[in-house]
Design an enzyme around this catalytic site. Structure first.
Site, PDB file in Angstrom:
ATOM      1  CE  LYS A   1      25.067  36.845 -11.215  1.00 18.23           C
ATOM      2  NZ  LYS A   1      25.642  36.462 -12.533  1.00 18.23           N
TER       3      LYS A   1
ATOM      4  CB  SER B   1      26.454  39.654 -14.345  1.00 24.45           C
ATOM      5  OG  SER B   1      26.228  38.248 -14.406  1.00 24.45           O
TER       6      SER B   1
ATOM      7  CB  SER C   1      28.659  36.399 -15.636  1.00 25.06           C
ATOM      8  OG  SER C   1      28.236  37.352 -16.581  1.00 25.06           O
TER       9      SER C   1
END
Length: 453
Positions: free
Chosen positions: A74, A149, A173
């Site tokens: 990420k 996210s 997330s």
């Protein structure tokens, strides 16, 4: 190909790390323009690492199951020499001079960082469609959200653009996009995995965890990530353990709690899929009980106050100096966060141990809770309200409703795929355990996965 299947092929020399990386890069080139999973593809660095891994393996120096395996990271997690943008224009040229602890552990295990995945700007949103680099799109329907996210990480794994990925979870997330994209995601116990070198969203809510195609893949990746790190002030002192150790034992005699509060205002297709998963557990010999979870509403409110106060503390300077460069919706949320009174933050922190202890009383009687991961099906990109029967709710609020409370308590949670909607969209359920009980959650999740595969 999932992580362990690819690992076996590399170990048995049926596929080389170079071939694995080449094939992954080819798929990224073809599919990433559709799903927008990656912000940065590390083609040159990945090929160099693959050559090194191949040489080591051919020489008999195999570092373990991640050696030569392409893993996505990420773009909130620092990677030395590779830009790390946080999904923001503010950081679009930021190149860290160090690796996050979790990236260092991946590299030590021989994993190959294939790229940096898209994220809702600053990870401050569970939808995944507010990034400076464009929305991440669901591999099952590119008009739909991935959730956020960590949407890019989920999309990369679901679309076979990485064997596994790292995500972060402050209100859901990891779990939200895992459910929305049909993969497995673990939010570990708070402090189990180091956050050193991960851009903060909320100091006392942030978790880092693995995202994979299968439950066992996930446990294997957590084996690499977990461990004490003096560079993280929230890191837990811990004895090293094997998170795969209960996998394959089945669930006869396991007690699963079904908390009614998690089943309110849930889409009928989501609830039906989760109820079918509960029936599978009954058929496998687990005992299923209706249970009450105390303090759910108070936990939800405490998590909201905490993330708002801490997020603004992190971003106060960014808002002052670069507000015009932020996504308007993210900026609006940060400005609203500024309005949380300091005394409210102090009050919920003062009650934190009490609320956490109260929530965990349920584990005196059950081994795990089973809930929907998210109460809705994937919405359209840019959609901001959703109808659940006669009940209307904001999309952000709906997505966070069943996941955010355990960011405040720090309990481990595993999202497991459990089928599809009539329109072909993935659905997932969430297993919640007591602190430090990741291995048990993997045991329970794996039993379902095997029963329906």
């Amino acid at each position: 190909m999932n992580l362990l299947t690819l690992s076996r092929s590399i170990r048995e020399k049926k596929m080389s790390p170079v071939e694995a990386v080449q094939q992954t890069l080819q798929r990224i080139e073809k599919e990433n323009p559709v799903c927008n999973a990656y912000i940065t593809v590390c083609a040159e660095e990945a090929m160099a690492a693959a050559v090194q891994a191949e040489q080591e393996i051919m020489a008999g120096n195999n570092r373990g199951p991640l050696h030569g395996v392409p893993v996505a990271v990420k773009d909130l997690i620092f990677t030395k020499g590779i830009r790390t943008t946080m999904g923001s224009k503010v950081y679009e040229r930021f190149v860290p001079d160090r690796d996050a602890t979790v990236v260092r552990k991946l590299k030590q295990a021989g994993a190959i960082v294939i790229g940096k995945t898209n994220t809702h700007e600053f990870a401050y949103g569970p939808i995944g469609d507010r990034s400076h680099f464009g929305p991440t799109r669901n591999p099952y329907n590119p008009e739909k959200i991935t959730g956020g996210s960590s949407g890019g990480s989920a999309a990369a794994v679901a679309a076979h653009l990485a064997a596994a990925a790292l995500g972060t979870d402050t209100g859901g997330s990891i779990r939200i996009p895992s459910a929305a994209c049909g993969i497995v995601g673990m939010k570990p116990t708070f402090g189990l995995v180091s956050k050193a070198g991960v851009f903060d969203l909320a100091y006392t809510l942030d978790h880092v965890g693995p995202m994979t195609k299968t439950v066992k893949d996930n446990a294997v990746l957590l084996n690499v990530l977990a461990g004490y790190d003096e560079a993280d002030p929230h890191s837990l002192p811990q004895v090293r353990e094997d998170y795969t150790r209960f996998i394959g034992e089945g669930v006869r005699g396991i007690v699963i709690g079904v908390p009614e509060v998690y089943y309110r205002h849930v889409d009928k297709e989501v609830e039906a899929a989760v109820r079918r998963a509960i029936d599978v557990y009954r058929s496998l010999g687990a005992e299923v009980r209706e249970v009450e979870v105390r303090g759910f509403a108070a936990l939800s409110e405490a998590q909201r106050i905490t993330i708002q106060a801490e997020a603004y503390a992190v971003h106060e300077r960014t808002v002052a100096e670069h507000g015009a460069d932020l996504d308007p919706e993210v900026l609006e949320r940060l400005l609203a966060s500024r309005e949380v009174p300091g005394y409210r933050y102090v009050q919920v922190q003062h009650r934190r141990k009490q609320l956490t202890r109260q929530f965990n009383e349920v584990f005196d009687d059950v081994d795990a809770l089973l809930t929907p991961t998210i109460p809705i099906l994937q919405t359209d990109i840019n959609q901001r309200e959703v109808a659940i029967g006669a009940y209307t709710e904001g999309v952000r609020q709906a997505l966070l409703r069943l996941t955010a409370p355990t960011n405040f308590t720090g309990n481990p949670c595993l999202s497991v795929p459990c089928g599809f909607s009539d329109s072909g969209l993935p659905i997932g359920f969430q297993l919640i355990g007591k602190h430090g009980d990741e291995a048990r959650l993997y045991q329970i999740g794996h039993a379902y996965e095997q029963a329906v595969s």
